[in-house]
Design a protein around this motif. Structure first.
Motif, PDB file in Angstrom:
ATOM      1  N   SER A   1       0.776  -1.278  -0.195  1.00 38.18           N
ATOM      2  CA  SER A   1       0.002   0.017  -0.047  1.00 38.18           C
ATOM      3  C   SER A   1       0.735   1.059  -0.103  1.00 38.18           C
ATOM      4  O   SER A   1       2.079   1.188   0.012  1.00 38.18           O
ATOM      5  N   GLU A   2       0.114   2.245  -0.261  1.00 36.82           N
ATOM      6  CA  GLU A   2       1.008   3.842  -0.195  1.00 36.82           C
ATOM      7  C   GLU A   2       1.861   4.023   1.183  1.00 36.82           C
ATOM      8  O   GLU A   2       1.346   3.467   2.229  1.00 36.82           O
ATOM      9  N   ILE A   3       2.871   4.591   0.718  1.00 36.16           N
ATOM     10  CA  ILE A   3       3.510   4.967   2.029  1.00 36.16           C
ATOM     11  C   ILE A   3       2.906   6.178   2.930  1.00 36.16           C
ATOM     12  O   ILE A   3       2.097   7.016   2.318  1.00 36.16           O
ATOM     13  N   PRO A   4       2.774   5.762   3.910  1.00 38.26           N
ATOM     14  CA  PRO A   4       1.881   6.776   4.817  1.00 38.26           C
ATOM     15  C   PRO A   4       2.587   7.876   5.231  1.00 38.26           C
ATOM     16  O   PRO A   4       2.935   8.240   6.427  1.00 38.26           O
ATOM     17  N   PHE A   5       2.484   8.740   4.254  1.00 32.86           N
ATOM     18  CA  PHE A   5       3.318  10.047   4.635  1.00 32.86           C
ATOM     19  C   PHE A   5       2.602  10.800   5.964  1.00 32.86           C
ATOM     20  O   PHE A   5       3.617  11.423   6.693  1.00 32.86           O
ATOM     21  N   GLN A   6       1.323  10.936   6.086  1.00 33.14           N
ATOM     22  CA  GLN A   6       0.707  11.677   6.959  1.00 33.14           C
ATOM     23  C   GLN A   6       1.234  10.901   8.474  1.00 33.14           C
ATOM     24  O   GLN A   6       1.569  11.821   9.283  1.00 33.14           O
TER      25      GLN A   6
ATOM     26  N   PRO B   1      10.724  11.037 -13.148  1.00 34.09           N
ATOM     27  CA  PRO B   1       9.502  10.766 -12.570  1.00 34.09           C
ATOM     28  C   PRO B   1       8.893   9.192 -12.695  1.00 34.09           C
ATOM     29  O   PRO B   1       8.219   8.760 -12.084  1.00 34.09           O
ATOM     30  N   ALA B   2       9.287   8.789 -13.654  1.00 38.50           N
ATOM     31  CA  ALA B   2       8.949   7.338 -14.345  1.00 38.50           C
ATOM     32  C   ALA B   2       9.428   6.351 -13.233  1.00 38.50           C
ATOM     33  O   ALA B   2       9.015   5.016 -13.417  1.00 38.50           O
ATOM     34  N   TYR B   3      10.552   6.345 -12.576  1.00 40.56           N
ATOM     35  CA  TYR B   3      11.166   5.633 -11.804  1.00 40.56           C
ATOM     36  C   TYR B   3      10.399   5.245 -10.559  1.00 40.56           C
ATOM     37  O   TYR B   3       9.951   6.220  -9.838  1.00 40.56           O
ATOM     38  N   ARG B   4      10.081   4.214 -10.441  1.00 39.23           N
ATOM     39  CA  ARG B   4       9.252   3.700  -9.238  1.00 39.23           C
ATOM     40  C   ARG B   4      10.182   3.431  -8.028  1.00 39.23           C
ATOM     41  O   ARG B   4      10.898   2.346  -7.670  1.00 39.23           O
ATOM     42  N   ILE B   5      10.332   4.456  -7.035  1.00 33.25           N
ATOM     43  CA  ILE B   5      11.347   4.293  -5.865  1.00 33.25           C
ATOM     44  C   ILE B   5      10.867   3.275  -4.853  1.00 33.25           C
ATOM     45  O   ILE B   5      11.290   2.703  -4.077  1.00 33.25           O
ATOM     46  N   ASP B   6       9.405   2.890  -4.960  1.00 31.92           N
ATOM     47  CA  ASP B   6       8.798   2.085  -3.868  1.00 31.92           C
ATOM     48  C   ASP B   6       8.578   0.775  -4.672  1.00 31.92           C
ATOM     49  O   ASP B   6       7.854  -0.204  -3.845  1.00 31.92           O
ATOM     50  N   ALA B   7       9.235   0.452  -5.746  1.00 33.57           N
ATOM     51  CA  ALA B   7       9.021  -0.886  -6.383  1.00 33.57           C
ATOM     52  C   ALA B   7       9.628  -1.860  -5.576  1.00 33.57           C
ATOM     53  O   ALA B   7      10.834  -1.797  -5.100  1.00 33.57           O
ATOM     54  N   PRO B   8       9.095  -3.261  -5.606  1.00 39.18           N
ATOM     55  CA  PRO B   8       9.743  -4.215  -4.642  1.00 39.18           C
ATOM     56  C   PRO B   8      10.986  -4.692  -5.473  1.00 39.18           C
ATOM     57  O   PRO B   8      11.181  -4.560  -6.810  1.00 39.18           O
TER      58      PRO B   8
ATOM     59  N   ASN C   1      14.756   1.988   3.030  1.00 42.05           N
ATOM     60  CA  ASN C   1      13.713   1.374   2.062  1.00 42.05           C
ATOM     61  C   ASN C   1      12.840   0.480   2.860  1.00 42.05           C
ATOM     62  O   ASN C   1      11.521   0.143   2.769  1.00 42.05           O
ATOM     63  N   ASP C   2      13.697  -0.603   3.550  1.00 38.31           N
ATOM     64  CA  ASP C   2      12.839  -1.618   4.320  1.00 38.31           C
ATOM     65  C   ASP C   2      11.993  -0.946   5.445  1.00 38.31           C
ATOM     66  O   ASP C   2      10.824  -1.521   5.700  1.00 38.31           O
ATOM     67  N   THR C   3      12.528   0.023   6.123  1.00 41.73           N
ATOM     68  CA  THR C   3      11.509   0.680   7.115  1.00 41.73           C
ATOM     69  C   THR C   3      10.178   1.379   6.301  1.00 41.73           C
ATOM     70  O   THR C   3       9.136   1.061   6.897  1.00 41.73           O
ATOM     71  N   LEU C   4      10.422   1.853   5.304  1.00 44.97           N
ATOM     72  CA  LEU C   4       9.118   2.381   4.667  1.00 44.97           C
ATOM     73  C   LEU C   4       8.350   1.377   4.040  1.00 44.97           C
ATOM     74  O   LEU C   4       6.981   1.444   4.369  1.00 44.97           O
ATOM     75  N   ARG C   5       9.046   0.341   3.766  1.00 45.55           N
ATOM     76  CA  ARG C   5       8.139  -0.702   3.042  1.00 45.55           C
ATOM     77  C   ARG C   5       7.395  -1.540   4.567  1.00 45.55           C
ATOM     78  O   ARG C   5       6.215  -2.010   4.361  1.00 45.55           O
ATOM     79  N   GLY C   6       7.960  -1.540   5.519  1.00 46.95           N
ATOM     80  CA  GLY C   6       7.616  -2.089   6.708  1.00 46.95           C
ATOM     81  C   GLY C   6       6.365  -1.224   7.205  1.00 46.95           C
ATOM     82  O   GLY C   6       5.320  -1.820   7.502  1.00 46.95           O
TER      83      GLY C   6
END
Ligand code: FES
Ligand code: FE2
Length: 338
Positions: A2-7, A308-315, A330-335
């Motif tokens: 799911s989306e990174i929870p920025f909030q 901007p086409a690069y997927r920084i959150d791609a697995p 990266n692992d922290t954000l994915r977690g």
């Protein structure tokens, strides 16, 4: 994923916002842009308060400069914050209705680690838990700092994660910073991790730079510095770096409301000098200011080239051993994304 929870990152974590010596006098203030609007830090008769820069009467911003010394007085109708209270002019006293609570600033919780001030709108953990083993080290560094020497803020034209990833690795130094940071010839060094935070400690190997850095040491009274280069990442948005502890660069990479933009700011915090106003120290602060500004311009130029086409959150993104801090981020954000 799911989306990174920025909030959640913005509201639930503590953010290193300032050093006590940046606002030593009553009415000193500092204004920082972030996705939630603005954050103002204000010296209210000796205590530092944090609030959203929005007047609760009709929404005027109290401060528009980045930093300075001025009363927290709204320029529209004169509501003024002092001694922990909003003072309301007589002709508006009736705004406070019978039995209604008095209007308040929208203030944010604050916490100190030594003389470093952290702010979090809705902290999910204590500051101690978030900093882990880093807390005593940060508190010690804070003792060595003696005032702000530079404040520089502008928007990076990239996603905030691009900017953080750039700051978390050093493999780009020779190509991106050939005439600035690369001159120090930093060794590969070593990484340390403290929960979600990470540190890079390394040595300066350029003989000429080492000689001059060693010689400058006698003008400073810094006790907790690493005699080399230190770079501390305070998840999620702040970075603190230093060469020999003579000054510290505090950088913030705050997500903007507009996607693909980052509210970047950098500050140069001076190390404690043996004698105030020493010309050698003053000239070092000036050259460090110039050098840091150049380094961040160079980083910005490369960050805005990331497609901007690069997927920084791609697995499955690949990380070299030298990118271990980036992998951890990266692992922290994915977690957190679940
Ligand atoms: S908007 Fe601030 S006093 Fe009216
Ligand atoms: Fe860089």
């Amino acid at each position: 994923m799911s989306e990174i929870p920025f909030q959640r990152l913005l509201e639930g974590y503590w953010h290193l916002a300032a050093h006590r010596s940046e606002m030593p006098n009553p009415k000193d203030f500092l204004r920082i842009a972030w996705a939630a609007g603005e954050l103002v830090l204000y010296n209210d008769q000796g205590s530092i308060v944090a609030f959203d820069n929005v007047c609760p009467h009709r929404g005027t911003r109290f401060f528009v400069d980045m930093a300075g010394n001025a009363p927290a007085s709204c320029p529209y109708h004169g509501w003024t914050y002092r001694n922990g209270c909003l003072r309301i002019p007589t002709h508006h006293q009736s705004v406070v209705g019978e039995g209604a609570p008095p209007p308040q600033l929208n203030s944010f919780p604050t916490a100190w680690c030594g003389d470093f001030l952290f702010v979090s709108p809705r902290p999910e953990h204590s500051l101690e838990d978030q900093l882990g083993e880093l807390a005593p080290r940060l508190a010690a560094i804070a003792e060595d700092i003696d005032g702000r020497r530079d404040l520089n803020a502008y928007d990076f034209e990239c996603d905030w994660r691009v900017a953080v990833e750039n700051a978390l690795e050093s493999d780009h130094i020779d190509l991106v910073h050939p005439e600035s940071l690369a001159v120090l010839k930093l060794a590969p060094g070593r990484f340390e991790f403290a929960g979600v935070n990470s540190i890079w400690l390394t040595e300066v190997t350029d003989a000429r730079s080492v000689r001059s850095l060693d010689a400058i040491g006698r003008y400073f009274d810094v006790r907790h510095a690493h005699r080399g280069y230190t770079n501390i990442f305070l998840f999620p948005f702040a970075m603190l770096s230093s060469t020999y502890g003579y000054s510290y660069s505090l950088q913030m990479f705050l997500p903007a409301r507009t996607p693909g933009r980052t509210h970047f700011s950098s500050r140069l915090l001076g190390g404690r000098a043996q004698t105030p106003g020493n010309p050698v120290v003053e000239s070092l602060m000036e050259s460090s200011t110039r050098l840091n500004r150049q380094v961040f311009q160079e980083d910005h130029q490369i960050c805005r080239r990331i497609s901007p086409a690069y997927r920084i959150d791609a697995p499955g993104r690949l990380f070299a051993a030298s990118e271990a801090r980036l992998r951890s981020f990266n692992d922290t954000l994915r977690g957190l994304s679940g």
